[in-house]
Write an enzyme that holds these catalytic residues in place. Sequence first.
Site, PDB file in Angstrom:
ATOM      1  N   SER A  69     -23.580 -10.530  30.036  1.00  0.00           N
ATOM      2  CA  SER A  69     -23.947  -9.473  31.072  1.00  0.00           C
ATOM      3  C   SER A  69     -23.512  -8.244  30.746  1.00  0.00           C
ATOM      4  O   SER A  69     -22.581  -8.003  29.994  1.00  0.00           O
ATOM      5  CB  SER A  69     -23.681 -10.155  32.594  1.00  0.00           C
ATOM      6  OG  SER A  69     -24.014 -11.330  32.687  1.00  0.00           O
ATOM      7  N   SER A  70     -24.356  -7.112  31.387  1.00  0.00           N
ATOM      8  CA  SER A  70     -23.545  -5.772  31.126  1.00  0.00           C
ATOM      9  C   SER A  70     -22.419  -5.825  31.824  1.00  0.00           C
ATOM     10  O   SER A  70     -21.849  -6.527  32.684  1.00  0.00           O
ATOM     11  CB  SER A  70     -24.710  -4.659  31.662  1.00  0.00           C
ATOM     12  OG  SER A  70     -24.424  -4.887  33.184  1.00  0.00           O
TER      13      SER A  70
END
Length: 220
Positions: A69-70
């Site tokens: 995930s970012s």
Amino acid sequence: MNVRHSGIGMTSQRTRMRMIERLRAQGIADEVVLSVMGNIPRHIFVEEALASRAYEDVALPINYGQTISSPWIVARMSELLRANSSLGKVLEIGTGCGYQTAVLAHIAQKVFSIERIGPLLTRTRIRLQELQIRNIYLKHADGLLGLAEAGPFDGIIMTAVTTHVPLSLLEQLEVGGRMVFPKGTQKQHLCIIERNAQGFAETVLEEVNFVPLLAGVIKK
């Protein structure tokens, strides 16, 4: 911290600190979470060819159809789970590459993390051992079943999107605990479910984009 962990150029501590400043500018206010993320070498959790992009605010592929995930998503979910209070036991559904697991290990006393993809979990286990993170328990299983024998948990975090959360999993939440997860199909939103003495209360937050949770599929 060795040379690989400290990084150089686009993987250096300076680059990591720029990521932290960007997260602050994007509204992440929990300084405990920001401090933890500033100290974890995110670039070692991605493939070497993508290491120079590790501190960009994007999700990156980590093989087996999964993503890391970012940084903003990791920070936001960690901030929501912590809710400015100390965490005892946390359950993570979807270990992935282990970056979120590493963050959780620094904001909770103990982390139990479940991953359905065996080869991915094997690589992640080695990576977390390399960082000498010792307050985690990793299991190869279906995350939607939870880990009743280790519960109840102060917090549960899900790192893949689902359309619903089974009651059997919610019942593993401690009264006063909360679950943070993405929910939806084509349109997804970050959600919080909090358990109180009367039952469960859900709050729907901002729109997000996660890979789907494949319940019941265990890959050796």
